[in-house]
Motif scaffolding. Structure first.
Motif, mmCIF file in Angstrom:
data_model
loop_
_atom_site.group_PDB
_atom_site.id
_atom_site.type_symbol
_atom_site.label_atom_id
_atom_site.label_comp_id
_atom_site.label_asym_id
_atom_site.label_seq_id
_atom_site.Cartn_x
_atom_site.Cartn_y
_atom_site.Cartn_z
ATOM 1 N N ALA A 278 -6.337 5.016 -2.395
ATOM 2 C CA ALA A 278 -5.886 4.418 -1.461
ATOM 3 C C ALA A 278 -5.011 3.403 -1.991
ATOM 4 O O ALA A 278 -3.982 2.176 -2.664
ATOM 5 N N GLU B 38 -14.406 13.127 0.759
ATOM 6 C CA GLU B 38 -13.313 11.723 2.039
ATOM 7 C C GLU B 38 -14.469 10.201 2.000
ATOM 8 O O GLU B 38 -13.784 9.708 2.657
ATOM 9 N N HIS C 163 -6.463 18.117 0.409
ATOM 10 C CA HIS C 163 -7.133 17.801 1.436
ATOM 11 C C HIS C 163 -6.430 17.976 3.239
ATOM 12 O O HIS C 163 -6.267 18.522 4.153
ATOM 13 N N GLY D 272 -5.186 12.521 4.727
ATOM 14 C CA GLY D 272 -5.453 13.128 3.835
ATOM 15 C C GLY D 272 -5.622 12.040 3.020
ATOM 16 O O GLY D 272 -6.473 11.878 2.348
ATOM 17 N N TYR D 273 -4.360 11.807 2.998
ATOM 18 C CA TYR D 273 -4.063 10.137 2.277
ATOM 19 C C TYR D 273 -4.826 8.995 2.618
ATOM 20 O O TYR D 273 -4.084 7.504 2.410
ATOM 21 N N ALA D 274 -5.484 8.785 4.324
ATOM 22 C CA ALA D 274 -5.669 7.760 4.946
ATOM 23 C C ALA D 274 -4.918 6.500 4.930
ATOM 24 O O ALA D 274 -5.401 5.620 4.718
ATOM 25 N N TYR E 203 -14.783 8.889 -0.393
ATOM 26 C CA TYR E 203 -13.917 8.309 -1.752
ATOM 27 C C TYR E 203 -12.440 8.324 -1.189
ATOM 28 O O TYR E 203 -11.679 8.356 -2.804
ATOM 29 N N LYS E 204 -12.114 7.878 -0.618
ATOM 30 C CA LYS E 204 -10.788 7.795 -0.208
ATOM 31 C C LYS E 204 -10.143 6.731 -0.969
ATOM 32 O O LYS E 204 -8.890 5.742 -1.379
ATOM 33 N N GLU E 205 -10.704 5.917 -0.371
ATOM 34 C CA GLU E 205 -10.929 3.828 -0.658
ATOM 35 C C GLU E 205 -10.788 3.942 -2.176
ATOM 36 O O GLU E 205 -8.964 3.310 -2.894
ATOM 37 N N PHE F 137 -8.337 15.134 -4.333
ATOM 38 C CA PHE F 137 -8.880 14.578 -2.664
ATOM 39 C C PHE F 137 -7.572 14.670 -1.339
ATOM 40 O O PHE F 137 -8.753 14.142 -0.454
ATOM 41 N N MET F 138 -5.907 13.704 -1.785
ATOM 42 C CA MET F 138 -5.568 13.596 -0.494
ATOM 43 C C MET F 138 -4.686 14.795 -0.350
ATOM 44 O O MET F 138 -4.686 14.960 0.795
#
Length: 594
Positions: free
Chosen positions: A273, A266, A448, A482-484, A268-270, A444-445
């Motif tokens: 993205a 969570e 999630h 999940g995909y921010a 390290y979404k950026e 990760f996305m």
């Protein structure tokens, strides 16, 4: 360049049971297995006195033989249905194998309850017996989980209730046809069009699927609700309130481990993205449209014939280690792989294990792309895991989903690393980085988002039926989180066509992929450091995967504590580097063009 003539695209199932679903050998095999079950059932029921170690060994050996026999038949039926979902004989045998599995599970549950009711002193003496040495982990696990075993009545209902709904989903999905550019496609073929080089085909395929799901969402909502309703009632009957209790136990994983992994993920979404935004910009879009996510970069390596793919896999598996190389050669030359791109096949790639003959079969629809190569090696990674465990006692072959996904992801990393090393231009490197980052985004996305959806759906299902419209809302919200917020035209019907939501054997089949992905990255770093000498250590870890917890396994073979975020940071750091390199290369190439 290798051609397809050297590598068969249709598998050989006759070496397992000759004659398909009409096989006399299969019929006899099922009858023998049923007889063994009935005999063992009577033996376990008659037990009233204290268990002796020699008695328990006898029962365990019988259970092992029955378990492997059921698996052999079930895998065969699943393979037949994968290549032809309309095969009624195969449907019959899948149902029969499910019924036998339910009887096996019932006997196993009886045994677990007897073990749970054994006095502690008696149990300690029993478990210390040398005769039971190789069964100790399994026996202790059975004793610990006895309290959450369903009753005999519930077990009997599962074959024609719970599991039947899961099987109906597979049959229903396989019967669906989608029209793109005036041509009929199976769901699997239509989904494969997501990686087509023509953007208009990707969009049309997406829209055709959306139209299909919109028309059928009510039926799929019923299936999903019935599955979750049965599951929740089964949990309630044994006092389980937390829907994560069973999946964590199935994965032999502590909640602290899951929380540590998610915490890192969570944070390290950026970077991912940012990768999606840069790729969207390269496509002329402000945000990444969901149906362009799998689009290939503009590079000649996006196409690959099956023969070329098989030769590449053989070469790179051999470069990793002798055992893995010989395994790949056997799999391709002995007809273990079904890859032909034809209509009417199942939509879902699989690896089926045949424990009695020490073989596996891999099924996919090979689309002639590099993505298809990675699907191929993913399933071959599962098959190599089975191969590594050939010498392991049958009762210790049942490894959790998280560790199964470790082997499959590790195989993908071998091919991706080889492709990166062979890249001769910046464009090629960008292409490979894109393929790597697609997997990071999925783990990760996307996964999630699946976890969020499944958790929220189960909570709402406790209160009653969740209609399709609400499932769409839950899916949309989960994908946004999940995909921010980095995805456009969010696929709100993902809950329909994601088969993992309908797996009766494995609820929450989402976080195990992320676990396996990050663990595989840690293993791959070690492999690069040690070279071919790592293969033996790797195979030892795979062999132990069915007889210890995830925490114990990693501590034994890697000396790492996976309940700590520091472990997960190591694998994540490699993925972040990929994202940063992709952004740098994309900017460089854009500057070169202008």
């Amino acid at each position: 360049m290798m051609t397809q003539t050297k590598y068969k695209t249709v598998w050989n199932l006759d070496s397992i049971f000759k004659g398909g679903s009409a096989s006399p050998n299969l019929h006899d095999h099922m009858k023998r297995t049923e007889a063994k079950i009935l005999e063992l059932e009577e033996m376990v029921k008659e037990w009233t006195a204290a268990l002796e170690s020699d008695q328990l060994v006898d029962v365990l050996e019988r259970l092992r033989d029955i378990k492997m026999s059921i698996s052999q038949a079930r895998s065969y039926a699943i393979c037949l249905l994968s290549e032809n979902p309309k095969d009624q004989g195969a449907q019959f045998y899948r149902g029969e194998s499910t019924a036998l599995q339910s009887k096996y599970d019932s006997i196993n549950s009886d045994l677990k309850r007897k073990l749970a009711h054994t006095e502690e002193s008696e149990w300690m003496n029993l478990i210390a017996s040398e005769d039971l040495k190789e069964y100790r982990f399994t026996l202790q696990e059975w004793r610990d989980e006895a309290d959450r075993e369903p009753s005999q009545e519930v077990s009997d209902l599962m074959a024609d209730g719970y599991h039947a709904w899961g099987q109906f989903y597979q049959s229903f999905m396989s019967s669906i046809k989608v029209q793109v550019k005036g041509q009929d496609f199976s769901v699997g073929q239509a989904i494969n069009l997501r990686s087509h080089h023509d953007a208009s085909i990707r969009k049309e395929s997406h829209e055709a699927l959306v139209e299909k799901w919109t028309g059928l969402e009510g039926q799929f909502a019923q299936i999903l609700n019935h599955l979750a309703g049965f599951r929740l009632n089964m949990y309630k009957s044994v006092g389980i309130e937390d829907v994560l209790h069973v999946p964590l136990a199935q994965n032999r994983m502590k909640e602290e481990t899951l929380n540590a992994m998610f915490s890192v993920m969570e944070r390290y979404k950026e970077p991912f993205a940012q990768y999606l935004n840069v790729k969207a910009d390269m496509n002329g879009d402000a945000k990444m449209k969901s149906y362009h996510f799998w689009s290939p970069m503009n590079h000649h390596h996006q196409g690959m014939e099956y023969g070329e793919a098989a030769a590449l896999v053989e070469e790179q598996f051999l470069a990793f280690g002798t055992e893995m190389g010989q395994f790949a050669e056997t799999a391709f030359r002995e007809g273990w792989v079904e890859a032909e791109n034809r209509p009417g096949k199942s939509a879902v790639p699989i690896c089926a294990a045949f424990p009695l003959t020490g073989e596996s079969r891999v099924f996919l629809t090979f689309p002639g792309t590099f993505k298809g190569v990675l699907t191929l090696v993913h399933e071959l990674g599962h098959a190599f895991h089975n191969h590594a465990m050939k010498s392991v006692n049958g009762m210790n072959k049942s490894y959790p989903m998280s560790l199964a996904e470790t082997a499959s992801t590790f195989a993908e990393m071998i091919i991706l690393e080889a492709a990166m090393e062979k890249a001769e231009t910046e464009e090629e490197k960008l292409f490979i980085l894109d393929e790597k980052l697609k997997r990071s985004v999925m783990n990760f996305m996307n996964l999630h988002a699946r976890f969020i959806f499944e958790k929220n759906f189960h909570e709402e299902r406790k209160k009653g039926f969740v209609p399709a419209s609400r499932l769409n809302e839950l899916m949309e919200a989960a994908l946004e989180e999940g995909y921010a917020g980095s995805l456009d035209e969010v696929p709100i019907h993902s809950w329909v066509w994601t088969p993992h939501f309908y797996k009766t054997e494995s609820p929450f089949y989402n976080f195990p992929y992320t676990f396996g992905y990050l663990l595989a990255l840690n293993l791959f770093v070690r492999a690069k450091e040690m070279g071919k000498g790592f293969e033996e250590q790797y195979m030892n870890l795979l062999r132990d995967s069915g007889r210890m917890s995830a925490e114990e396994l990693v501590m034994k073979h890697l000396g790492e504590d996976i309940t700590e975020e520091a472990f997960w940071e190591k694998g994540m750091a490699l993925c972040v580097e990929d994202s940063e390199e992709f952004v740098r290369l994309a900017a460089y190439l854009h500057k070169e063009e202008t």
